[in-house]
Design a protein around this motif. Structure first.
Motif, PDB file in Angstrom:
ATOM      1  N   GLU A 290       0.820  -1.222   0.000  1.00  8.83           N
ATOM      2  CA  GLU A 290       0.000   0.000   0.000  1.00  8.83           C
ATOM      3  C   GLU A 290       0.855   1.274   0.000  1.00  8.83           C
ATOM      4  O   GLU A 290       0.460   2.304   0.530  1.00  8.83           O
ATOM      5  N   MET A 291       2.033   1.207  -0.607  1.00  7.42           N
ATOM      6  CA  MET A 291       2.943   2.360  -0.663  1.00  7.42           C
ATOM      7  C   MET A 291       3.025   2.865  -2.104  1.00  7.42           C
ATOM      8  O   MET A 291       3.594   2.181  -2.964  1.00  7.42           O
ATOM      9  N   PRO A 292       2.463   4.044  -2.396  1.00  7.08           N
ATOM     10  CA  PRO A 292       2.483   4.581  -3.765  1.00  7.08           C
ATOM     11  C   PRO A 292       3.888   4.668  -4.364  1.00  7.08           C
ATOM     12  O   PRO A 292       4.081   4.370  -5.551  1.00  7.08           O
ATOM     13  N   GLU A 293       4.854   5.070  -3.537  1.00 11.44           N
ATOM     14  CA  GLU A 293       6.216   5.186  -4.063  1.00 11.44           C
ATOM     15  C   GLU A 293       6.786   3.818  -4.451  1.00 11.44           C
ATOM     16  O   GLU A 293       7.588   3.706  -5.382  1.00 11.44           O
ATOM     17  N   ARG A 294       6.352   2.786  -3.744  1.00 10.51           N
ATOM     18  CA  ARG A 294       6.800   1.432  -4.075  1.00 10.51           C
ATOM     19  C   ARG A 294       6.184   0.977  -5.398  1.00 10.51           C
ATOM     20  O   ARG A 294       6.836   0.279  -6.179  1.00 10.51           O
ATOM     21  N   GLU A 295       4.949   1.390  -5.650  1.00  6.76           N
ATOM     22  CA  GLU A 295       4.301   1.037  -6.911  1.00  6.76           C
ATOM     23  C   GLU A 295       5.084   1.590  -8.091  1.00  6.76           C
ATOM     24  O   GLU A 295       5.430   0.857  -9.028  1.00  6.76           O
ATOM     25  N   SER A 296       5.373   2.893  -8.068  1.00  7.25           N
ATOM     26  CA  SER A 296       6.091   3.504  -9.195  1.00  7.25           C
ATOM     27  C   SER A 296       7.507   2.937  -9.320  1.00  7.25           C
ATOM     28  O   SER A 296       8.024   2.751 -10.428  1.00  7.25           O
ATOM     29  N   GLU A 297       8.121   2.622  -8.184  1.00  4.20           N
ATOM     30  CA  GLU A 297       9.475   2.044  -8.191  1.00  4.20           C
ATOM     31  C   GLU A 297       9.476   0.679  -8.868  1.00  4.20           C
ATOM     32  O   GLU A 297      10.327   0.389  -9.719  1.00  4.20           O
ATOM     33  N   LEU A 298       8.495  -0.160  -8.513  1.00  2.00           N
ATOM     34  CA  LEU A 298       8.420  -1.497  -9.104  1.00  2.00           C
ATOM     35  C   LEU A 298       8.075  -1.431 -10.589  1.00  2.00           C
ATOM     36  O   LEU A 298       8.635  -2.178 -11.399  1.00  2.00           O
ATOM     37  N   ILE A 299       7.156  -0.547 -10.945  1.00  2.00           N
ATOM     38  CA  ILE A 299       6.800  -0.408 -12.357  1.00  2.00           C
ATOM     39  C   ILE A 299       8.019  -0.014 -13.174  1.00  2.00           C
ATOM     40  O   ILE A 299       8.287  -0.592 -14.239  1.00  2.00           O
ATOM     41  N   ASN A 300       8.797   0.949 -12.685  1.00  2.00           N
ATOM     42  CA  ASN A 300      10.011   1.363 -13.402  1.00  2.00           C
ATOM     43  C   ASN A 300      11.017   0.222 -13.498  1.00  2.00           C
ATOM     44  O   ASN A 300      11.665   0.036 -14.535  1.00  2.00           O
ATOM     45  N   THR A 301      11.145  -0.548 -12.405  1.00  2.00           N
ATOM     46  CA  THR A 301      12.080  -1.679 -12.408  1.00  2.00           C
ATOM     47  C   THR A 301      11.670  -2.735 -13.413  1.00  2.00           C
ATOM     48  O   THR A 301      12.491  -3.227 -14.198  1.00  2.00           O
ATOM     49  N   PHE A 302      10.394  -3.083 -13.417  1.00  2.00           N
ATOM     50  CA  PHE A 302       9.922  -4.129 -14.329  1.00  2.00           C
ATOM     51  C   PHE A 302      10.007  -3.678 -15.789  1.00  2.00           C
ATOM     52  O   PHE A 302      10.357  -4.466 -16.671  1.00  2.00           O
ATOM     53  N   ILE A 303       9.681  -2.414 -16.040  1.00  2.00           N
ATOM     54  CA  ILE A 303       9.769  -1.910 -17.407  1.00  2.00           C
ATOM     55  C   ILE A 303      11.227  -1.896 -17.876  1.00  2.00           C
ATOM     56  O   ILE A 303      11.526  -2.220 -19.030  1.00  2.00           O
ATOM     57  N   SER A 304      12.145  -1.561 -16.963  1.00  2.00           N
ATOM     58  CA  SER A 304      13.564  -1.567 -17.331  1.00  2.00           C
ATOM     59  C   SER A 304      14.056  -2.977 -17.632  1.00  2.00           C
ATOM     60  O   SER A 304      15.031  -3.158 -18.361  1.00  2.00           O
ATOM     61  N   ARG A 305      13.368  -3.964 -17.095  1.00  2.00           N
ATOM     62  CA  ARG A 305      13.701  -5.364 -17.385  1.00  2.00           C
ATOM     63  C   ARG A 305      12.970  -5.864 -18.618  1.00  2.00           C
ATOM     64  O   ARG A 305      13.002  -7.054 -18.922  1.00  2.00           O
ATOM     65  N   ARG A 306      12.302  -4.947 -19.305  1.00  2.00           N
ATOM     66  CA  ARG A 306      11.672  -5.200 -20.602  1.00  2.00           C
ATOM     67  C   ARG A 306      10.531  -6.212 -20.536  1.00  2.00           C
ATOM     68  O   ARG A 306      10.348  -7.018 -21.447  1.00  2.00           O
ATOM     69  N   VAL A 307       9.737  -6.170 -19.451  1.00  2.00           N
ATOM     70  CA  VAL A 307       8.552  -7.031 -19.423  1.00  2.00           C
ATOM     71  C   VAL A 307       7.630  -6.612 -20.562  1.00  2.00           C
ATOM     72  O   VAL A 307       7.637  -5.461 -21.008  1.00  2.00           O
ATOM     73  N   ASP A 308       6.800  -7.545 -21.028  1.00  2.00           N
ATOM     74  CA  ASP A 308       5.897  -7.260 -22.130  1.00  2.00           C
ATOM     75  C   ASP A 308       4.579  -6.652 -21.669  1.00  2.00           C
ATOM     76  O   ASP A 308       3.833  -6.094 -22.474  1.00  2.00           O
ATOM     77  N   GLY A 309       4.281  -6.785 -20.385  1.00  2.00           N
ATOM     78  CA  GLY A 309       3.041  -6.229 -19.859  1.00  2.00           C
ATOM     79  C   GLY A 309       3.035  -6.285 -18.352  1.00  2.00           C
ATOM     80  O   GLY A 309       3.848  -6.993 -17.737  1.00  2.00           O
ATOM     81  N   LEU A 310       2.116  -5.544 -17.748  1.00  2.00           N
ATOM     82  CA  LEU A 310       2.023  -5.476 -16.293  1.00  2.00           C
ATOM     83  C   LEU A 310       0.598  -5.722 -15.837  1.00  2.00           C
ATOM     84  O   LEU A 310      -0.356  -5.186 -16.409  1.00  2.00           O
ATOM     85  N   ILE A 311       0.465  -6.541 -14.794  1.00  2.00           N
ATOM     86  CA  ILE A 311      -0.815  -6.722 -14.103  1.00  2.00           C
ATOM     87  C   ILE A 311      -0.639  -6.123 -12.714  1.00  2.00           C
ATOM     88  O   ILE A 311       0.271  -6.492 -11.975  1.00  2.00           O
ATOM     89  N   ILE A 312      -1.516  -5.178 -12.363  1.00  2.00           N
ATOM     90  CA  ILE A 312      -1.290  -4.355 -11.178  1.00  2.00           C
ATOM     91  C   ILE A 312      -2.494  -4.345 -10.256  1.00  2.00           C
ATOM     92  O   ILE A 312      -3.628  -4.150 -10.700  1.00  2.00           O
ATOM     93  N   VAL A 313      -2.242  -4.566  -8.958  1.00  2.00           N
ATOM     94  CA  VAL A 313      -3.214  -4.254  -7.912  1.00  2.00           C
ATOM     95  C   VAL A 313      -2.844  -2.850  -7.444  1.00  2.00           C
ATOM     96  O   VAL A 313      -1.902  -2.683  -6.662  1.00  2.00           O
ATOM     97  N   PRO A 314      -3.523  -1.814  -7.924  1.00  2.00           N
ATOM     98  CA  PRO A 314      -3.027  -0.444  -7.764  1.00  2.00           C
ATOM     99  C   PRO A 314      -3.063   0.101  -6.340  1.00  2.00           C
ATOM    100  O   PRO A 314      -3.923  -0.255  -5.540  1.00  2.00           O
TER     101      PRO A 314
END
Length: 339
Positions: free
Chosen positions: A109-133
């Motif tokens: 439930e930490m907004p900053e953790r959400e954006s951090e993980l999204i940036n990390t996963f995108i940098s690892r070139r995932v093809d898509g994201l499923i998110i519990v926002p």
């Protein structure tokens, strides 16, 4: 004797040197190209086995024409939570069937953790994201979508960002649970749930209030508690309502950890068979206690199947309008809600 435990991983250049071939030939063999000369392929494979070489699959995937890595990122509230862990396992199985791998993380439930993980996963070139926002504003994801990233939200909708979303019928399920207690003669029903800032908690509280209003039962704030992080406050609340002169005859607990605290409190005060209880979210021990715990549960497999289908269709190029899918909850009576 000198240890080789810190030896660097063998490289494609070393495989080429040992096999007497070129880096390009090694790459073609590792990628399963069938037109490579069998003798060269044999030499490359023998060298790779001798060096214990493992190809860099990510680098190989990035050289694919479609640029895919065949991985998806999964952002959950808390992987240790039974709901999150069940979702995680369901997505792993569904992704495997599509030839994809899953990497996951907890946001707590930490907004900053959400954006951090999204940036990390995108940098690892995932093809898509499923998110519990968790974040209250997802407009920042528009830039990533324009760059080709695909998104599906599950359990809760995004804020200020239109995307495919899969949720349970939270309000309807909570109303059903509360009406069930009312039909069993209860008019003083306590409510215990998570913070109202959380979409699912807000929806479930709305269902509780709707049932009381429909039955013309006055809402009593003194037997309502929101929040699960402060266990001392939760314990103080349960103790006060269970030892007071006008204690409730039933409890609706709208989250699995809250239900556990309700069970603990009822057991502590020897009221498990005197005060009815219906919870929301599954509990693995629900049928092992006496009385069994009556629960409204989410159809996790159906939610995961729907979200996976939406994401993989997007990854494959489908461009249909984003939709909201509501998956019906399931009510299982086991005894605690029928007192």
């Amino acid at each position: 004797m000198k240890s080789d435990s810190n030896r660097a991983r063998p490289t494609i250049r070393e495989v080429a040197a040992l096999s007497g071939t070129s880096i390009k030939t090694v790459s073609r063999v590792m990628n399963g190209v069938s037109t490579v000369d069998p003798a060269l392929a044999k030499a490359v494979n023998q060298a790779a086995r001798k060096l214990n070489y493992r190809p860099n699959l990510t680098a190989g995937n990035l050289r694919r024409v479609d640029g895919r890595t065949n991985t998806i990122g999964l952002l959950l509230k808390d992987i240790s939570n039974p709901f999150s862990s069940a979702l995680h396992r369901a997505f792993e199985d569904l992704a495997r069937a599509e030839g994809f791998d899953v990497i996951a993380g907890s946001m707590d439930e930490m907004p900053e953790r959400e954006s951090e993980l999204i940036n990390t996963f995108i940098s690892r070139r995932v093809d898509g994201l499923i998110i519990v926002p968790t974040t209250s504003d997802h407009k920042y994801l528009e830039k990533e979508r324009k760059s080709g990233m695909q998104f599906v939200f599950i359990d809760r909708p995004a804020n200020n960002f239109v995307a495919d979303t899969v949720v349970a019928t939270n309000k309807k399920g909570a109303q059903e649970a509360t009406e069930h207690l009312i039909h069993h003669g209860h008019t003083r029903i306590a409510y215990m749930g998570d913070s109202q800032e959380i979409y699912t908690a807000s929806e479930r509280f709305a269902g509780y209030k709707a049932a009381l209003t429909k039955a013309k039962i006055k809402i009593d704030q003194s037997i309502i508690h929101h929040g699960v992080k402060d266990l001392k406050a939760l314990d103080a609340f349960t103790s006060s309502i269970l030892t007071g002169s006008n204690r409730p005859t039933a409890i609706f607990s709208s989250q699995n950890f809250v239900t556990i605290e309700a069970i603990r409190a009822l057991t502590k005060h020897n009221l498990s068979k005197k005060i009815a209880l219906v919870g929301f979210d599954d509990l693995p021990f629900a049928d092992l206690v006496n009385p069994g715990i009556s629960l409204i549960t989410q159809d996790i497999q159906k939610m995961a199947e729907t979200a996976s289908r939406l994401l993989f269709n997007r990854i494959k190029g489908e461009t249909q309008k984003a939709e909201l899918y509501e998956i019906p909850t399931i009510f299982t009576q086991r005894g605690s809600g029928e007192l």
